[in-house]
Motif scaffolding. Structure first.
Motif, PDB file in Angstrom:
ATOM      1  N   VAL A 117       0.839  -1.209   0.000  1.00  0.00           N
ATOM      2  CA  VAL A 117       0.000   0.000   0.000  1.00  0.00           C
ATOM      3  C   VAL A 117       0.869   1.252   0.000  1.00  0.00           C
ATOM      4  O   VAL A 117       0.614   2.204  -0.752  1.00  0.00           O
ATOM      5  CB  VAL A 117      -0.948   0.003   1.221  1.00  0.00           C
ATOM      6  CG1 VAL A 117      -1.662   1.342   1.345  1.00  0.00           C
ATOM      7  CG2 VAL A 117      -1.968  -1.124   1.099  1.00  0.00           C
ATOM      8  N   VAL A 118       1.911   1.259   0.837  1.00  0.00           N
ATOM      9  CA  VAL A 118       2.805   2.420   0.906  1.00  0.00           C
ATOM     10  C   VAL A 118       3.557   2.598  -0.414  1.00  0.00           C
ATOM     11  O   VAL A 118       3.724   3.726  -0.901  1.00  0.00           O
ATOM     12  CB  VAL A 118       3.800   2.283   2.082  1.00  0.00           C
ATOM     13  CG1 VAL A 118       4.820   3.415   2.063  1.00  0.00           C
ATOM     14  CG2 VAL A 118       3.055   2.269   3.405  1.00  0.00           C
ATOM     15  N   THR A 119       3.984   1.496  -1.012  1.00  0.00           N
ATOM     16  CA  THR A 119       4.671   1.565  -2.308  1.00  0.00           C
ATOM     17  C   THR A 119       3.744   2.147  -3.372  1.00  0.00           C
ATOM     18  O   THR A 119       4.173   2.944  -4.213  1.00  0.00           O
ATOM     19  CB  THR A 119       5.154   0.167  -2.737  1.00  0.00           C
ATOM     20  OG1 THR A 119       6.035  -0.362  -1.750  1.00  0.00           O
ATOM     21  CG2 THR A 119       5.899   0.236  -4.068  1.00  0.00           C
ATOM     22  N   PHE A 120       2.475   1.775  -3.325  1.00  0.00           N
ATOM     23  CA  PHE A 120       1.492   2.338  -4.264  1.00  0.00           C
ATOM     24  C   PHE A 120       1.389   3.848  -4.082  1.00  0.00           C
ATOM     25  O   PHE A 120       1.344   4.603  -5.064  1.00  0.00           O
ATOM     26  CB  PHE A 120       0.131   1.680  -4.044  1.00  0.00           C
ATOM     27  CG  PHE A 120      -0.979   2.308  -4.840  1.00  0.00           C
ATOM     28  CD1 PHE A 120      -0.987   2.223  -6.225  1.00  0.00           C
ATOM     29  CD2 PHE A 120      -2.009   2.982  -4.205  1.00  0.00           C
ATOM     30  CE1 PHE A 120      -2.014   2.803  -6.968  1.00  0.00           C
ATOM     31  CE2 PHE A 120      -3.029   3.564  -4.936  1.00  0.00           C
ATOM     32  CZ  PHE A 120      -3.037   3.470  -6.320  1.00  0.00           C
ATOM     33  N   GLN A 121       1.377   4.303  -2.830  1.00  0.00           N
ATOM     34  CA  GLN A 121       1.328   5.740  -2.567  1.00  0.00           C
ATOM     35  C   GLN A 121       2.572   6.430  -3.130  1.00  0.00           C
ATOM     36  O   GLN A 121       2.479   7.523  -3.702  1.00  0.00           O
ATOM     37  CB  GLN A 121       1.205   6.003  -1.069  1.00  0.00           C
ATOM     38  CG  GLN A 121      -0.150   5.675  -0.483  1.00  0.00           C
ATOM     39  CD  GLN A 121      -1.264   6.467  -1.145  1.00  0.00           C
ATOM     40  OE1 GLN A 121      -2.211   5.919  -1.687  1.00  0.00           O
ATOM     41  NE2 GLN A 121      -1.163   7.789  -1.122  1.00  0.00           N
ATOM     42  N   TYR A 122       3.716   5.784  -2.978  1.00  0.00           N
ATOM     43  CA  TYR A 122       4.943   6.346  -3.535  1.00  0.00           C
ATOM     44  C   TYR A 122       4.874   6.416  -5.060  1.00  0.00           C
ATOM     45  O   TYR A 122       5.340   7.397  -5.659  1.00  0.00           O
ATOM     46  CB  TYR A 122       6.154   5.499  -3.116  1.00  0.00           C
ATOM     47  CG  TYR A 122       6.866   6.002  -1.893  1.00  0.00           C
ATOM     48  CD1 TYR A 122       7.726   7.097  -1.953  1.00  0.00           C
ATOM     49  CD2 TYR A 122       6.702   5.373  -0.665  1.00  0.00           C
ATOM     50  CE1 TYR A 122       8.390   7.557  -0.822  1.00  0.00           C
ATOM     51  CE2 TYR A 122       7.370   5.826   0.472  1.00  0.00           C
ATOM     52  CZ  TYR A 122       8.204   6.912   0.378  1.00  0.00           C
ATOM     53  OH  TYR A 122       8.858   7.365   1.495  1.00  0.00           O
ATOM     54  N   THR A 123       4.326   5.387  -5.703  1.00  0.00           N
ATOM     55  CA  THR A 123       4.246   5.411  -7.174  1.00  0.00           C
ATOM     56  C   THR A 123       3.364   6.565  -7.640  1.00  0.00           C
ATOM     57  O   THR A 123       3.690   7.242  -8.625  1.00  0.00           O
ATOM     58  CB  THR A 123       3.698   4.086  -7.740  1.00  0.00           C
ATOM     59  OG1 THR A 123       2.388   3.835  -7.235  1.00  0.00           O
ATOM     60  CG2 THR A 123       4.615   2.921  -7.420  1.00  0.00           C
ATOM     61  N   LEU A 124       2.249   6.804  -6.946  1.00  0.00           N
ATOM     62  CA  LEU A 124       1.367   7.911  -7.311  1.00  0.00           C
ATOM     63  C   LEU A 124       2.097   9.248  -7.170  1.00  0.00           C
ATOM     64  O   LEU A 124       2.036  10.104  -8.063  1.00  0.00           O
ATOM     65  CB  LEU A 124       0.117   7.913  -6.428  1.00  0.00           C
ATOM     66  CG  LEU A 124      -0.893   6.782  -6.617  1.00  0.00           C
ATOM     67  CD1 LEU A 124      -2.041   6.934  -5.630  1.00  0.00           C
ATOM     68  CD2 LEU A 124      -1.429   6.751  -8.041  1.00  0.00           C
ATOM     69  N   LEU A 125       2.781   9.422  -6.050  1.00  0.00           N
ATOM     70  CA  LEU A 125       3.475  10.681  -5.787  1.00  0.00           C
ATOM     71  C   LEU A 125       4.629  10.903  -6.763  1.00  0.00           C
ATOM     72  O   LEU A 125       4.744  11.973  -7.374  1.00  0.00           O
ATOM     73  CB  LEU A 125       4.009  10.688  -4.357  1.00  0.00           C
ATOM     74  CG  LEU A 125       2.990  10.917  -3.251  1.00  0.00           C
ATOM     75  CD1 LEU A 125       3.580  10.554  -1.898  1.00  0.00           C
ATOM     76  CD2 LEU A 125       2.541  12.371  -3.245  1.00  0.00           C
ATOM     77  N   LEU A 126       5.479   9.904  -6.903  1.00  0.00           N
ATOM     78  CA  LEU A 126       6.662  10.058  -7.743  1.00  0.00           C
ATOM     79  C   LEU A 126       6.297  10.206  -9.208  1.00  0.00           C
ATOM     80  O   LEU A 126       6.932  10.963  -9.943  1.00  0.00           O
ATOM     81  CB  LEU A 126       7.593   8.853  -7.544  1.00  0.00           C
ATOM     82  CG  LEU A 126       8.196   8.711  -6.141  1.00  0.00           C
ATOM     83  CD1 LEU A 126       8.919   7.384  -5.989  1.00  0.00           C
ATOM     84  CD2 LEU A 126       9.145   9.873  -5.841  1.00  0.00           C
ATOM     85  N   ASP A 127       5.244   9.502  -9.636  1.00  0.00           N
ATOM     86  CA  ASP A 127       4.810   9.604 -11.026  1.00  0.00           C
ATOM     87  C   ASP A 127       4.217  10.981 -11.316  1.00  0.00           C
ATOM     88  O   ASP A 127       4.285  11.473 -12.442  1.00  0.00           O
ATOM     89  CB  ASP A 127       3.773   8.515 -11.335  1.00  0.00           C
ATOM     90  CG  ASP A 127       3.614   8.283 -12.826  1.00  0.00           C
ATOM     91  OD1 ASP A 127       4.611   8.449 -13.558  1.00  0.00           O
ATOM     92  OD2 ASP A 127       2.509   7.948 -13.259  1.00  0.00           O
ATOM     93  N   SER A 128       3.625  11.593 -10.308  1.00  0.00           N
ATOM     94  CA  SER A 128       3.060  12.935 -10.471  1.00  0.00           C
ATOM     95  C   SER A 128       4.136  14.009 -10.338  1.00  0.00           C
ATOM     96  O   SER A 128       3.989  15.104 -10.874  1.00  0.00           O
ATOM     97  CB  SER A 128       1.962  13.170  -9.424  1.00  0.00           C
ATOM     98  OG  SER A 128       0.924  12.234  -9.555  1.00  0.00           O
TER      99      SER A 128
END
Length: 204
Positions: A117-128
């Motif tokens: 779940v935390v990795t998913f949050q990181y992917t959203l943030l870093l991709d944005s």
């Protein structure tokens, strides 16, 4: 001074409500099944671009971002869902068996779900936040979660706290839960993003 503080508070609350309503609107545009991932990515991008400048957060920009993020948002979201489903199934099987070894496996599986779940949050943030291809995005997200355990805990505890408050006040599902999770993740990872920026400047 009190008036200014109240104004700032109301602006922040309005941004949270506005982004959360955008999330539901765009999720419904994708009939929920194909809309949740892109909608999460969209409100991430809107907040990263404008933060609490509520006048700049517009439906027009959000709709444009949603269309651009449609495929990538679904890939990231359903990739995470598949990982969580696999871990949850293994956890279901593991809890049926008694023993210290399987108790340790249970804890590892729960941690792996939190980590996903935390990795998913990181992917959203870093991709944005950065222009990056999908393969390197996933690599950077994994590195980010492993490099700073404190941030991982902050995001995980923050999400749990937001979900607990939502459980107590169900109206937040419509007016705040999803946007608060994204805003908290953005805030909790600020120091790490500054570190990445500094390293990118050194290699520029």
């Amino acid at each position: 001074m009190v008036g200014k503080a109240l104004e700032t508070l109301f602006i922040k609350i309005w941004v949270i409500v506005k982004l959360n309503l955008f999330f539901w609107l765009f999720s419904c545009c994708g009939l929920l099944v194909a809309g949740i991932g892109p909608a999460l990515k969209t409100i991430n991008e809107l907040f990263i671009s404008h933060q609490f400048n509520y006048k700049d957060i517009t439906l027009k920009e959000g709709w444009s971002s949603f269309k651009q993020n449609f495929v990538r948002g679904n890939i990231l979201f359903y990739g995470t869902i598949l990982v969580l489903a696999g871990l949850a199934y293994n956890l279901f099987l593991s809890v049926q068996i008694q023993g210290l070894a399987f108790l340790m496996i249970d804890f590892l599986l729960v941690f792996a779900m939190i980590y996903a779940v935390v990795t998913f949050q990181y992917t959203l943030l870093l991709d944005s936040y950065y222009e990056i291809d999908l393969k390197n995005l996933l690599k950077l997200a994994f590195i980010s979660t492993l490099s700073n355990f404190t941030n991982l805990l902050k995001i995980a505890i923050g999400i749990c706290l937001i979900l607990f408050i939502t459980w107590k006040f169900k109206g937040l599902i419509l007016f705040g839960t999803f946007s608060m999770i994204q805003i908290w993740s953005f805030t909790a990872t600020k120091s790490w993003r500054q570190t990445i920026d500094q390293r990118l400047e050194l290699h520029a």
